[in-house]
Scaffold this motif. Structure first.
Motif, short mmCIF file in Angstrom:
data_model
loop_
_atom_site.label_atom_id
_atom_site.label_comp_id
_atom_site.label_asym_id
_atom_site.label_seq_id
_atom_site.Cartn_x
_atom_site.Cartn_y
_atom_site.Cartn_z
N PHE A 76 0.77 -1.23 -0.09
CA PHE A 76 -0.07 0.16 0.06
C PHE A 76 0.82 1.19 -0.01
N SER A 77 0.56 2.26 -0.85
CA SER A 77 1.17 3.57 -0.97
C SER A 77 0.32 4.69 -1.02
N PRO A 78 0.48 5.38 0.07
CA PRO A 78 -0.56 6.81 0.10
C PRO A 78 0.09 7.64 -0.68
N ILE A 79 -0.80 8.17 -1.56
CA ILE A 79 -0.10 9.37 -2.83
C ILE A 79 -0.84 10.76 -2.53
N ARG A 80 -2.04 10.77 -2.14
CA ARG A 80 -2.65 11.92 -1.88
C ARG A 80 -3.73 12.10 -0.69
N GLU A 81 -3.84 12.72 -0.08
CA GLU A 81 -4.93 12.68 1.13
C GLU A 81 -5.51 14.41 0.97
N PRO A 82 -6.40 14.46 1.88
CA PRO A 82 -7.17 13.96 2.88
C PRO A 82 -7.88 12.62 2.22
N GLY A 83 -8.23 11.66 3.13
CA GLY A 83 -9.22 10.47 2.59
C GLY A 83 -9.01 9.41 3.56
N LEU A 84 -9.45 8.36 3.25
CA LEU A 84 -9.49 7.07 3.84
C LEU A 84 -9.43 6.19 3.18
N CYS A 85 -8.87 4.84 3.73
CA CYS A 85 -8.72 3.66 2.93
C CYS A 85 -9.04 2.66 4.00
N MET A 86 -9.59 1.47 3.26
CA MET A 86 -10.58 0.45 4.05
C MET A 86 -10.45 -0.91 3.17
N ILE A 87 -10.32 -1.95 3.84
CA ILE A 87 -10.45 -3.14 3.24
C ILE A 87 -11.71 -3.91 3.89
N PHE A 88 -12.51 -4.59 3.01
CA PHE A 88 -13.55 -5.43 3.38
C PHE A 88 -13.21 -6.72 3.36
N PHE A 89 -13.46 -7.62 4.08
CA PHE A 89 -13.50 -9.05 3.99
C PHE A 89 -14.56 -9.94 4.68
N ALA A 90 -14.49 -11.11 4.31
CA ALA A 90 -15.57 -12.31 4.61
C ALA A 90 -16.88 -11.47 4.35
N ALA A 91 -16.88 -10.91 3.34
CA ALA A 91 -18.35 -10.26 2.90
C ALA A 91 -19.38 -11.13 2.15
N THR A 92 -20.43 -11.45 2.53
CA THR A 92 -21.49 -12.25 1.89
C THR A 92 -22.88 -11.53 2.06
N GLY A 93 -23.78 -12.24 1.56
CA GLY A 93 -25.16 -11.77 1.74
C GLY A 93 -25.63 -12.08 3.30
N ARG A 94 -26.49 -11.34 3.85
CA ARG A 94 -26.75 -11.52 5.09
C ARG A 94 -27.39 -12.93 5.56
N ASN A 95 -27.88 -13.70 4.24
CA ASN A 95 -28.30 -14.88 4.40
C ASN A 95 -27.36 -15.93 3.82
N GLY A 96 -26.13 -15.46 3.83
CA GLY A 96 -25.12 -16.40 3.14
C GLY A 96 -25.14 -16.45 1.58
N GLU A 97 -25.81 -15.58 0.93
CA GLU A 97 -25.69 -15.47 -0.39
C GLU A 97 -24.25 -15.19 -0.73
#
Length: 230
Positions: A76-97
């Motif tokens: 990861f290399s930040p180049i310009r801010e302000p801002g925010l970076c985030m990672i989502f993981f273990a992402a599924t539909g709420r009923n397991g879709e």
């Protein structure tokens, strides 16, 4: 502190993020500028946040579904801010879709669609330089959703862009209820889900990167391994 409880197993996915071909099947929700410089994926907002507000933010998903017990690594290399970076993981539909099941409502990069919409996921913000209070006291925040639950918070060692010596080596482990996050092999955060306070422990799912405008950052060498507990 380094925690040596986990080691790399089989490599499940490897992507240099160095050319358009590497992300030809990735899925963008919202609008972003996607480019490449020096064999690195460069991402920034397409829409002006002064005009479009929260509609200028976006999420970029790897299309592969991963099992539980994984180790995610990337540069990861930040180049310009302000801002925010985030990672989502273990992402599924709420009923397991599957995250992209056509029965789920369309998503457009607005944060409530991800933390209080039709999906379950874990999400870690690791470069929180969007607002003045975030820059004044920098933290990494781990949340569990559905529900926007703040599961853990820790100090963020990443400096402002002008002081950054990039790239930074990011490592995120998801092993049953354990979430562990490191930067340059320095353990920053660890949390263990008890499966009760915020609902059942999540398993596998999809991984995605999110930025809040006007952040610009570069990514490379994404690798996902089986995580082996010693």
């Amino acid at each position: 502190m380094n925690d040596n409880r986990f080691e790399k197993g089989e490599c499940l996915y490897a992507n240099p993020l160095a050319s358009p071909q590497d992300i030809s099947n990735w899925i963008l929700e919202g609008e972003a500028k996607v480019g490449f410089e020096s064999n690195r994926l460069h991402l920034e907002n397409e829409l002006d946040p002064e005009i479009y507000g929260d509609n200028s933010h976006w999420v970029y998903w790897c299309p592969v579904s991963f099992t539980d017990k994984i180790m995610i690594e990337w540069e990861f290399s930040p180049i310009r801010e302000p801002g925010l970076c985030m990672i989502f993981f273990a992402a599924t539909g709420r009923n397991g879709e599957d995250l992209f099941d056509p029965s789920l409502p369309a998503r457009h990069g607005q944060y409530p669609e991800y933390h209080s919409g039709s999906i379950n996921c874990l999400h870690l913000s690791y470069f929180r330089h969007k607002h003045a209070d975030e820059r004044a006291f920098r933290t990494c925040n781990l949340r569990k959703s559905y529900g926007f639950h703040l599961a853990a918070m820790a100090a963020d060692p990443l400096p402002p862009v002008e002081d950054a010596i990039s790239p930074y080596h990011m490592k995120l482990i998801k092993y049953e209820g354990i979430v562990q996050f490191s930067i340059n092999e320095l353990q920053v955060l660890e949390w263990e889900d008890d499966g009760s306070m915020y609902g059942p422990v999540y398993g596998g799912g999809k991984i995605g990167f999110r930025q809040m405008a006007p952040m610009k950052a570069a990514y490379s060498n994404l690798k996902i391994y089986n995580a082996i507990k010693r």
